[in-house]
Design an enzyme around this catalytic site. Structure first.
Site, short mmCIF file in Angstrom:
data_model
loop_
_atom_site.label_atom_id
_atom_site.label_comp_id
_atom_site.label_asym_id
_atom_site.label_seq_id
_atom_site.Cartn_x
_atom_site.Cartn_y
_atom_site.Cartn_z
N CYS A 28 0.87 -1.18 0.00
CA CYS A 28 0.00 0.00 0.00
C CYS A 28 0.91 1.23 0.00
CB CYS A 28 -0.99 -0.02 1.16
SG CYS A 28 -0.25 0.16 2.81
N ARG A 74 -3.61 -0.63 5.16
CA ARG A 74 -4.13 -1.68 4.28
C ARG A 74 -3.23 -2.89 4.14
NH1 ARG A 74 -5.11 2.08 -0.72
NH2 ARG A 74 -3.25 2.98 0.22
N ASP A 91 -8.08 3.72 0.72
CA ASP A 91 -7.23 4.10 1.85
C ASP A 91 -8.12 4.65 2.97
OD1 ASP A 91 -5.36 5.02 3.65
OD2 ASP A 91 -4.15 6.05 2.13
#
Length: 155
Positions: free
Chosen positions: A8, A14, A125
């Protein structure tokens, strides 16, 4: 041994969540000898940071033991070291394509390509949002990890 790197942006939300979910799934399926997982960020900060407390809370609410202790930035060596480099979103994938040596470009994928049933292509996100965003990320990580590990279980 298949080695997968989950990527990420900062490696604090994440990809650590995806890592924890995927590692648990690998262990449950008895595949730990065949699949190794790690995570990194395209823009992980220095010095390394601990995962976002909201990510940890989301994992704990679903019965996962958080795996990631500190963020790590992706390095060029990762492209040779890993068999698959999986991005959470298109921006991450674009960054990876800029960094990746041509001979390893075939290893790059979007995480949600392993979960077409979600109707999404990107794991959003959650960092600037509420706790609810982390729950959405958990749903997507569980679906994509299931698809990713399942695709290798059948080999």
């Amino acid at each position: 041994m298949n080695k997968f790197l989950l990527v990420c942006t900062a490696n604090i939300c994440r990809s650590p969540m995806a890592l924890t979910v995927a590692r648990k799934l690998v262990a449950q399926r008895g595949m730990s000898r065949f699949i190794q997982l790690e995570s990194a960020g395209t823009h992980a900060p220095a010095p390394a940071q601990v995962p976002d407390p909201r990510a940890i809370a989301a994992l704990l609410r679903r019965g996962y033991k958080p795996e990631k202790k500190r963020s790590k930035r992706i390095a060029e060596s990762h492209f040779a070291d890993f068999d698959l480099v999986v991005a959470m979103e298109a921006d991450n994938l674009a960054e990876l394509r800029k960094m990746c040596p041509e001979e390893h470009a075939h290893k790059l994928r979007l995480f949600l390509s392993y979960a077409p049933e979600t109707g999404r292509t990107e794991v959003p996100d959650p960092y600037f949002g509420s706790a609810a965003g982390f729950e959405v990320v958990m749903d997507l990580c569980e679906a994509a990890a299931n698809g990713l590990i399942g695709s290798y279980a059948s080999q």
